[in-house]
Design a protein around this motif. Sequence first.
Motif, short mmCIF file in Angstrom:
data_model
loop_
_atom_site.label_atom_id
_atom_site.label_comp_id
_atom_site.label_asym_id
_atom_site.label_seq_id
_atom_site.Cartn_x
_atom_site.Cartn_y
_atom_site.Cartn_z
N THR A 58 -21.09 -37.02 11.30
CA THR A 58 -20.95 -35.88 10.39
C THR A 58 -20.80 -34.57 11.17
OG1 THR A 58 -22.24 -36.95 8.66
CG2 THR A 58 -22.04 -34.55 8.54
N ILE A 59 -19.84 -33.77 10.77
CA ILE A 59 -19.64 -32.43 11.32
C ILE A 59 -19.72 -31.43 10.17
CG2 ILE A 59 -18.04 -30.85 12.47
CD1 ILE A 59 -16.89 -33.21 13.96
N LYS A 60 -20.57 -30.44 10.33
CA LYS A 60 -20.72 -29.41 9.30
C LYS A 60 -19.98 -28.15 9.75
CE LYS A 60 -24.65 -28.97 7.15
NZ LYS A 60 -26.06 -28.61 6.80
N ILE A 61 -18.95 -27.78 8.98
CA ILE A 61 -18.15 -26.60 9.30
C ILE A 61 -18.51 -25.47 8.33
CG2 ILE A 61 -15.84 -25.65 9.62
CD1 ILE A 61 -14.79 -28.44 10.06
N GLY A 62 -19.01 -24.37 8.86
CA GLY A 62 -19.27 -23.20 8.04
C GLY A 62 -18.00 -22.39 7.87
N TRP A 63 -17.85 -21.74 6.70
CA TRP A 63 -16.65 -20.94 6.48
C TRP A 63 -16.95 -19.74 5.60
CZ3 TRP A 63 -14.20 -20.64 1.51
CH2 TRP A 63 -14.75 -21.50 0.54
N ILE A 64 -16.11 -18.73 5.74
CA ILE A 64 -16.18 -17.53 4.90
C ILE A 64 -14.88 -17.44 4.11
CG2 ILE A 64 -17.77 -16.29 6.41
CD1 ILE A 64 -15.43 -14.84 7.65
N PRO A 65 -14.88 -16.77 2.97
CA PRO A 65 -13.68 -16.76 2.11
C PRO A 65 -12.59 -15.81 2.59
CG PRO A 65 -15.42 -15.49 1.07
CD PRO A 65 -16.02 -16.10 2.31
N TRP A 66 -12.26 -15.88 3.87
CA TRP A 66 -11.10 -15.18 4.42
C TRP A 66 -9.97 -16.19 4.45
CZ3 TRP A 66 -12.68 -11.55 9.05
CH2 TRP A 66 -13.65 -10.64 8.59
N ASP A 67 -8.79 -15.77 4.06
CA ASP A 67 -7.71 -16.72 3.81
C ASP A 67 -7.42 -17.64 4.98
OD1 ASP A 67 -7.58 -15.63 1.34
OD2 ASP A 67 -5.69 -14.58 1.63
N GLU A 68 -7.35 -17.07 6.19
CA GLU A 68 -7.04 -17.92 7.34
C GLU A 68 -8.15 -18.93 7.61
OE1 GLU A 68 -9.52 -14.67 8.94
OE2 GLU A 68 -7.77 -14.70 7.62
N ASP A 69 -9.38 -18.55 7.26
CA ASP A 69 -10.50 -19.48 7.48
C ASP A 69 -10.51 -20.58 6.42
OD1 ASP A 69 -12.70 -20.39 8.91
OD2 ASP A 69 -14.11 -19.34 7.63
N VAL A 70 -10.18 -20.23 5.19
CA VAL A 70 -10.12 -21.23 4.12
C VAL A 70 -9.12 -22.33 4.48
CG1 VAL A 70 -9.51 -21.65 1.71
CG2 VAL A 70 -10.79 -19.60 2.32
N VAL A 71 -7.92 -21.92 4.87
CA VAL A 71 -6.88 -22.93 5.08
C VAL A 71 -7.08 -23.72 6.38
CG1 VAL A 71 -5.18 -21.70 3.68
CG2 VAL A 71 -5.27 -21.26 6.15
N THR A 72 -7.52 -23.06 7.45
CA THR A 72 -7.71 -23.81 8.70
C THR A 72 -8.91 -24.74 8.62
OG1 THR A 72 -8.90 -21.91 9.65
CG2 THR A 72 -6.55 -22.14 10.18
N THR A 73 -9.93 -24.35 7.85
CA THR A 73 -11.08 -25.24 7.68
C THR A 73 -10.68 -26.49 6.91
OG1 THR A 73 -12.62 -23.36 7.75
CG2 THR A 73 -13.45 -25.42 6.84
N HIS A 74 -9.90 -26.31 5.84
CA HIS A 74 -9.40 -27.48 5.11
C HIS A 74 -8.48 -28.32 6.00
CE1 HIS A 74 -10.86 -27.33 0.99
NE2 HIS A 74 -10.71 -26.01 0.99
N LEU A 75 -7.65 -27.65 6.79
CA LEU A 75 -6.73 -28.36 7.67
C LEU A 75 -7.49 -29.27 8.63
CD1 LEU A 75 -3.73 -28.61 8.67
CD2 LEU A 75 -4.30 -26.79 10.31
#
Length: 315
Positions: A58-75
Motif C-alpha cells: 500500500t502507498i498513501k499519496i496525499g494531494w491538494i485540490p490544485w489541478d496539476e496535483d489532481v491529475v498527476t495523482t490520479h495518473l
Amino acid sequence: MRTGGLWRRLAVALAALVATTLVAAGCGTIGGANNAAGGDKKKETTQEGGSGSGNGKTIKIGWIPWDEDVVTTHLWKQALEKKGYKVEMVQLDPGPLFAGLAKGDVDLFLDTWLPTTHKTYWDRYGKQLEDVGVWYDNATLGITVPNYVKDVKTIGDLKAKSGEFGGKITGIEAGAGLTSTTEKKVMPAYGLDNFQLAKSSTPAMLAELQKAIKAKKPIVVTLWKPHWAYAKLPIHDLKDPKGTLGKGEQLHVVGRKDFGKDFPEVKKWMADFKMTDKQLGTLEDEALNKNKGNEAKGVSDWSKKNADFVDGLTK
C-alpha cells in the motif's frame, strides 16, 4: 433486569470500541488530529492491486485540490495499480499534508512547489522528508485578470482601481503558499490595503473567474502556471515589477523518510517522471473539463490516447 442492563452496557461499550477502531483505521493519525481543521477531506482507496512487482503493498499519496496535483495523482495511482500496488489517495490541506509526511502517515506528495510557494513547510519539515525528483521546472505564480481588463497592466495599478474590482482579490485555499505569498508579500509591497484577499478554494476561484468572464465583469484572481485556464480562458498575469511572486519554481515529488528504502522501484520511476506543458495541459483538460466530476475516468481516457508515455512511467 440487572443482567439485561449489564448486557446493554456491554453492547454499547463494544459498539463504541468498534466505531473508534474503524475511525482510527480509516483516518490514521492525520484524520484524528486534523479533521477539525479541514485536514483529511477526501479518500479514494484501491481495494486490490493488480499483478506485478507491487505485491499488494500500500502507498498513501496525499494531494491538494490544485489541478496539476489532481491529475498527476490520479495518473500515478492508475500506473501503480497496474504494477500491483494498492494506492490510497488522501486529500489534505498543505499544512497537515507536510506534517503527515514528516510523521510517516503519508508516503508521497507530487506537488511540492520550491523554492518559494511551499518554503515555509519545507523549512519546517524538509529534513524529515525525501526529495524524490523534479517533474516540472517552469512553474510560476500570478495575479491574473481577464484580457478585457485593459486599464490594469501591473499589480501596482490595482491600488487605484479597487472600486472596479469590488475591493476583492479572489484567492484559493487559506493554507496554500500562493495565498500566504499574496497576503504577506504582494499586497503589502504594492500598498493594496484597500483590497481584501477572499480565501476560498481552487474550484471556487475558477468558478468565480469563469462566471465573471461570461458576464465580462472585472475580476482579479490568484493563479499559477502550469494551469489549463491559461489555454482555455482569455486571461493574463499582471506584471510584477517588484518580483514579489518570485521567479519560476520547480514541482517536486516528495516522500516520507525512508520512502526510497521501502519502495526503491517506485522512487526510481518517480525520479524519472517528467511532463511537458502540452502533456499536462491536455491531461488537465481531459480530466477536469471534459470529465468534470469523474477525474479518474478522464485520466484513464487520456492515458489510452497517450499509451507510450503512460507505459514509460513504470519502465
